[in-house]
Design a protein around this motif. Sequence first.
Motif, PDB file in Angstrom:
ATOM      1  N   ALA A  16      77.091  15.292  90.061  1.00  0.00           N
ATOM      2  CA  ALA A  16      77.865  14.300  89.305  1.00  0.00           C
ATOM      3  C   ALA A  16      77.898  12.957  90.024  1.00  0.00           C
ATOM      4  O   ALA A  16      77.801  11.896  89.388  1.00  0.00           O
ATOM      5  N   GLU A  17      78.036  12.964  91.348  1.00  0.00           N
ATOM      6  CA  GLU A  17      78.035  11.709  92.114  1.00  0.00           C
ATOM      7  C   GLU A  17      76.698  10.990  91.986  1.00  0.00           C
ATOM      8  O   GLU A  17      76.646   9.779  91.850  1.00  0.00           O
ATOM      9  N   TYR A  18      75.624  11.743  92.055  1.00  0.00           N
ATOM     10  CA  TYR A  18      74.289  11.144  92.018  1.00  0.00           C
ATOM     11  C   TYR A  18      73.941  10.607  90.638  1.00  0.00           C
ATOM     12  O   TYR A  18      73.447   9.495  90.497  1.00  0.00           O
ATOM     13  N   PHE A  19      74.201  11.398  89.586  1.00  0.00           N
ATOM     14  CA  PHE A  19      73.792  11.005  88.242  1.00  0.00           C
ATOM     15  C   PHE A  19      74.870  10.271  87.455  1.00  0.00           C
ATOM     16  O   PHE A  19      74.575   9.657  86.432  1.00  0.00           O
ATOM     17  N   GLY A  20      76.114  10.353  87.878  1.00  0.00           N
ATOM     18  CA  GLY A  20      77.187   9.666  87.169  1.00  0.00           C
ATOM     19  C   GLY A  20      77.366  10.210  85.759  1.00  0.00           C
ATOM     20  O   GLY A  20      77.342  11.414  85.537  1.00  0.00           O
ATOM     21  N   GLY A  21      77.535   9.299  84.788  1.00  0.00           N
ATOM     22  CA  GLY A  21      77.774   9.693  83.416  1.00  0.00           C
ATOM     23  C   GLY A  21      76.541  10.170  82.678  1.00  0.00           C
ATOM     24  O   GLY A  21      76.637  10.754  81.612  1.00  0.00           O
ATOM     25  N   HIS A  22      75.347   9.909  83.230  1.00  0.00           N
ATOM     26  CA  HIS A  22      74.098  10.328  82.578  1.00  0.00           C
ATOM     27  C   HIS A  22      73.597  11.575  83.291  1.00  0.00           C
ATOM     28  O   HIS A  22      72.840  11.506  84.251  1.00  0.00           O
ATOM     29  N   ARG A  23      74.046  12.735  82.836  1.00  0.00           N
ATOM     30  CA  ARG A  23      73.698  13.983  83.495  1.00  0.00           C
ATOM     31  C   ARG A  23      72.514  14.636  82.803  1.00  0.00           C
ATOM     32  O   ARG A  23      72.610  15.025  81.654  1.00  0.00           O
ATOM     33  N   PRO A  24      71.390  14.729  83.482  1.00  0.00           N
ATOM     34  CA  PRO A  24      70.211  15.363  82.884  1.00  0.00           C
ATOM     35  C   PRO A  24      70.385  16.881  82.798  1.00  0.00           C
ATOM     36  O   PRO A  24      71.265  17.457  83.424  1.00  0.00           O
ATOM     37  N   THR A  25      69.530  17.484  82.035  1.00  0.00           N
ATOM     38  CA  THR A  25      69.522  18.935  81.928  1.00  0.00           C
ATOM     39  C   THR A  25      69.157  19.548  83.270  1.00  0.00           C
ATOM     40  O   THR A  25      68.292  19.040  83.981  1.00  0.00           O
ATOM     41  N   SER A  26      69.810  20.620  83.617  1.00  0.00           N
ATOM     42  CA  SER A  26      69.468  21.324  84.856  1.00  0.00           C
ATOM     43  C   SER A  26      69.644  22.815  84.629  1.00  0.00           C
ATOM     44  O   SER A  26      70.415  23.241  83.772  1.00  0.00           O
ATOM     45  N   THR A  27      68.924  23.582  85.407  1.00  0.00           N
ATOM     46  CA  THR A  27      68.961  25.029  85.280  1.00  0.00           C
ATOM     47  C   THR A  27      69.000  25.666  86.657  1.00  0.00           C
ATOM     48  O   THR A  27      68.310  25.218  87.568  1.00  0.00           O
ATOM     49  N   VAL A  28      69.814  26.671  86.814  1.00  0.00           N
ATOM     50  CA  VAL A  28      69.839  27.460  88.046  1.00  0.00           C
ATOM     51  C   VAL A  28      69.367  28.855  87.676  1.00  0.00           C
ATOM     52  O   VAL A  28      69.876  29.465  86.745  1.00  0.00           O
ATOM     53  N   MET A  29      68.365  29.322  88.394  1.00  0.00           N
ATOM     54  CA  MET A  29      67.820  30.659  88.146  1.00  0.00           C
ATOM     55  C   MET A  29      68.027  31.508  89.393  1.00  0.00           C
ATOM     56  O   MET A  29      67.706  31.078  90.497  1.00  0.00           O
ATOM     57  N   GLY A  30      68.551  32.683  89.216  1.00  0.00           N
ATOM     58  CA  GLY A  30      68.768  33.580  90.344  1.00  0.00           C
ATOM     59  C   GLY A  30      67.612  34.539  90.542  1.00  0.00           C
ATOM     60  O   GLY A  30      66.978  34.963  89.588  1.00  0.00           O
ATOM     61  N   VAL A  31      67.351  34.867  91.788  1.00  0.00           N
ATOM     62  CA  VAL A  31      66.324  35.858  92.140  1.00  0.00           C
ATOM     63  C   VAL A  31      67.025  36.890  93.013  1.00  0.00           C
ATOM     64  O   VAL A  31      67.528  36.563  94.085  1.00  0.00           O
ATOM     65  N   SER A  32      67.063  38.113  92.551  1.00  0.00           N
ATOM     66  CA  SER A  32      67.819  39.139  93.270  1.00  0.00           C
ATOM     67  C   SER A  32      67.111  39.644  94.529  1.00  0.00           C
ATOM     68  O   SER A  32      67.761  40.019  95.491  1.00  0.00           O
ATOM     69  N   ASP A  33      65.777  39.660  94.518  1.00  0.00           N
ATOM     70  CA  ASP A  33      65.046  40.194  95.665  1.00  0.00           C
ATOM     71  C   ASP A  33      63.731  39.453  95.824  1.00  0.00           C
ATOM     72  O   ASP A  33      62.692  39.899  95.322  1.00  0.00           O
ATOM     73  N   PRO A  34      63.740  38.300  96.518  1.00  0.00           N
ATOM     74  CA  PRO A  34      62.498  37.536  96.659  1.00  0.00           C
ATOM     75  C   PRO A  34      61.483  38.275  97.531  1.00  0.00           C
ATOM     76  O   PRO A  34      61.847  38.998  98.457  1.00  0.00           O
ATOM     77  N   ALA A  35      60.217  38.096  97.227  1.00  0.00           N
ATOM     78  CA  ALA A  35      59.148  38.749  97.994  1.00  0.00           C
ATOM     79  C   ALA A  35      59.106  38.243  99.431  1.00  0.00           C
ATOM     80  O   ALA A  35      58.847  39.013 100.355  1.00  0.00           O
ATOM     81  N   LEU A  36      59.342  36.961  99.619  1.00  0.00           N
ATOM     82  CA  LEU A  36      59.343  36.361 100.959  1.00  0.00           C
ATOM     83  C   LEU A  36      60.689  35.674 101.171  1.00  0.00           C
ATOM     84  O   LEU A  36      60.843  34.471 100.970  1.00  0.00           O
TER      85      LEU A  36
END
Length: 53
Positions: A16-36
Amino acid sequence: MRNPRENSDTAARLHAEYFGGHRPTSTVMGVSDPALPDRLVETGALVCLDAKS
């Protein structure tokens, strides 16, 4: 971001501090068990919109 459950408030505040009132779309994806697990992975995306005003 590591540990998104623990760091989501901080990430949201910084976003919010960086983008202010113009908030772009963002996505957080979880990975339960990464290979590395000791490596970080960055993904990117390109979006092209043919919007007419």
